[in-house]
Design an enzyme around this catalytic site. Structure first.
Site, PDB file in Angstrom:
ATOM      1  N   ARG A 263       0.852  -1.196   0.000  1.00 16.68           N
ATOM      2  CA  ARG A 263       0.000   0.000   0.000  1.00 16.68           C
ATOM      3  C   ARG A 263       0.880   1.236   0.000  1.00 16.68           C
ATOM      4  O   ARG A 263       1.830   1.345   0.776  1.00 16.68           O
ATOM      5  CB  ARG A 263      -0.929   0.009   1.214  1.00 16.68           C
ATOM      6  N   ARG A 278       2.132   0.971  10.091  1.00 14.68           N
ATOM      7  CA  ARG A 278       1.681   1.386   8.750  1.00 14.68           C
ATOM      8  C   ARG A 278       2.865   1.312   7.786  1.00 14.68           C
ATOM      9  O   ARG A 278       3.603   2.278   7.613  1.00 14.68           O
ATOM     10  CB  ARG A 278       1.094   2.800   8.804  1.00 14.68           C
ATOM     11  N   GLU A 350      -6.709  -0.792  15.576  1.00 15.01           N
ATOM     12  CA  GLU A 350      -7.322  -1.772  14.678  1.00 15.01           C
ATOM     13  C   GLU A 350      -6.305  -2.805  14.208  1.00 15.01           C
ATOM     14  O   GLU A 350      -5.213  -2.464  13.760  1.00 15.01           O
ATOM     15  CB  GLU A 350      -7.919  -1.045  13.472  1.00 15.01           C
ATOM     16  N   SER A 353     -10.287  -5.916  10.225  1.00 12.16           N
ATOM     17  CA  SER A 353     -11.611  -5.459   9.819  1.00 12.16           C
ATOM     18  C   SER A 353     -12.353  -6.649   9.227  1.00 12.16           C
ATOM     19  O   SER A 353     -11.820  -7.344   8.364  1.00 12.16           O
ATOM     20  CB  SER A 353     -11.513  -4.336   8.783  1.00 12.16           C
ATOM     21  N   ARG A 391       1.142  -6.318  12.533  1.00 15.96           N
ATOM     22  CA  ARG A 391       0.435  -5.735  13.681  1.00 15.96           C
ATOM     23  C   ARG A 391       0.255  -6.766  14.800  1.00 15.96           C
ATOM     24  O   ARG A 391       0.247  -6.402  15.981  1.00 15.96           O
ATOM     25  CB  ARG A 391      -0.918  -5.173  13.244  1.00 15.96           C
TER      26      ARG A 391
END
Length: 429
Positions: A263, A278, A350, A353, A391
């Site tokens: 990403r 990130r 988070e 999801s 994560r």
């Protein structure tokens, strides 16, 4: 992609629903565009029917020996008219598709209002955030001190937002992936896939990454082929059935895969620049489910349960929230966020999801269903992270750290890494 007839149906209440997620649907523009396309389709059909009649009349007149010059000229005119109408039809269809493809999914009315993290609704919590009798370190300080995380060399190799894991860190990453895959395949019934990490534009469009999120993607190519690095295994795994018709009685399907994900994080600079939260490249085990629309509510809870199982087995305190309508992803109609406690930040973040997309992705990708009685429809797709490796590694380091600078490995993970503790100097025992 939406069915325009559904959006135009007052019972759908599309304008209000999309407004909840901050999207202003121009219903008048859609209605005019749809009406123009419908009228052109009708005119084309009428012209074809007239052309067929004219052709028969020419044939009949020729058999009778009559002069067919005028009739043939009329037939040629009709053929030219059909060509013009077909071109108009293609242009209007493309214009309508371009209009529709940028419209996000309709959020469920069950979602709370709002558009920020603060608007999310708390659903459940599990475990107590660990209490330390020392100042807990974040994963960067822990990892660099032990020598298992090297951000400087990651930056040297590729630039910011890349990392190198070493020794026990690399083994922990590998062991986590194996644990997650075996849990989901052997205990939760998922079929494992190994899929490409580079896909084409139609594949990205099918799951909703394109065209809206092109700036967030890494674009590449081979010769004249346009390709993109995947942001999640959801993209290739969901599109395994693109353009296919699934037998309704065979559903649900449960698929999983471990991939590298990429990403660009466009627009996120200044956010989470420290450590592994990130990154431009990260590993993830993804869960994807295909079902009938009437199965979706139950399937969403099953999927959520599978993601929660591994968090509990890894002894990680977490909570579950329902995202607000305005904070829900482009393709999703309903999303749970699983948020793990990070002592280094003193808050929940988070980690997974879990989303229900309804038939939104299936319409874009052409994933249809057919029942034994001939009833046809579109599949309902769902997906969730189960889990992102980076994560999860962060959460393990931070929640299971000890006062002497060591980290305890959760019992469930020990068989996969073959050590119980990462010592302060990076050795294992």
């Amino acid at each position: 992609m939406h069915d325009p007839r559904v959006l135009l149906d007052p019972a759908t209440d599309a304008v209000r629903k999309l407004a909840r997620r901050g999207y202003d649907l121009d219903l008048d523009a859609l209605e005019k565009l749809f009406s123009r396309r419908t009228a052109t389709v009708s005119a084309t059909d009428d012209a074809r029917a007239e052309s067929n009649r004219a052709a028969k009349e020419v044939g009949a007149a020729a058999k009778r020996g009559e002069d067919v010059t005028a009739a043939r000229e009329r037939a040629r005119e009709l053929k030219a008219r059909i060509g013009e109408l077909e071109e108009q039809q293609r242009a209007l269809a493309a214009e309508l598709d371009e209009f529709l493809i940028g419209i996000p999914n309709l959020p469920s009315d069950e979602l709370p209002d709002g558009s920020t993290d603060d608007d999310a609704r708390l659903v459940d919590t599990w475990g107590e955030p660990p209490a330390f009798d020392f100042e807990p370190a974040d994963h960067v300080d822990l990892g660099e001190r032990m020598g298992i995380l090297d951000l400087a060399r990651g930056t040297k190799l590729s630039g910011p937002r890349f990392a190198v894991l070493r020794g026990a860190g690399a083994r922990l990453e590998r062991g986590l992936a194996q644990y997650l895959l075996e849990t989901h395949t052997e205990r939760h019934g998922y079929t494992e896939f190994s899929v490409p990490a580079i896909v084409n534009r139609p594949t990205m469009t099918g799951t909703g990454q394109l065209p809206k999120f092109e700036a967030d993607l890494f674009r590449t190519g081979v010769a004249d082929r346009e390709l993109f690095l995947i942001p999640t295994a959801e993209v290739p795994i969901t599109n395994l059935h693109a353009g296919e018709t699934l037998r309704a009685e065979d559903l649900p399907f449960a698929y999983t895969g471990h991939t590298q994900c990429f990403r660009s994080e466009a627009g996120s600079y200044g956010k989470d620049t420290r450590g592994l939260i990130r990154q431009h490249q990260f590993a993830k085990v993804e869960l994807v489910r295909f079902c009938l629309p009437e199965q979706a509510a139950e399937e969403l809870e099953v999927l959520r349960g599978h993601a929660e199982t591994v968090l509990r087995e890894l002894e990680l305190a977490y909570r579950v929230v329902t995202l607000a309508a305005g904070d829900t992803g482009f393709s999703a109609r309903y999303t749970y966020d699983l948020e793990v406690w990070l002592p280094g930040q003193g808050r929940y973040r988070e980690i997974s999801s879990v989303s229900d997309f309804g038939t939104f992705q299936a319409r874009r990708a052409g994933i249809r269903t057919k029942a034994k009685d001939g009833t046809k429809g579109f599949a309902n797709t769902l997906n969730g992270s189960g889990l992102p490796i980076g994560r999860t590694l962060v959460a393990i380091l931070e929640q299971h750290q000890r006062a002497d600078g060591s980290v305890r490995v959760p019992e469930a993970l020990v068989p996969y890494v073959r050590f119980e503790r990462i010592n302060p100097d990076g050795t294992t025992s």
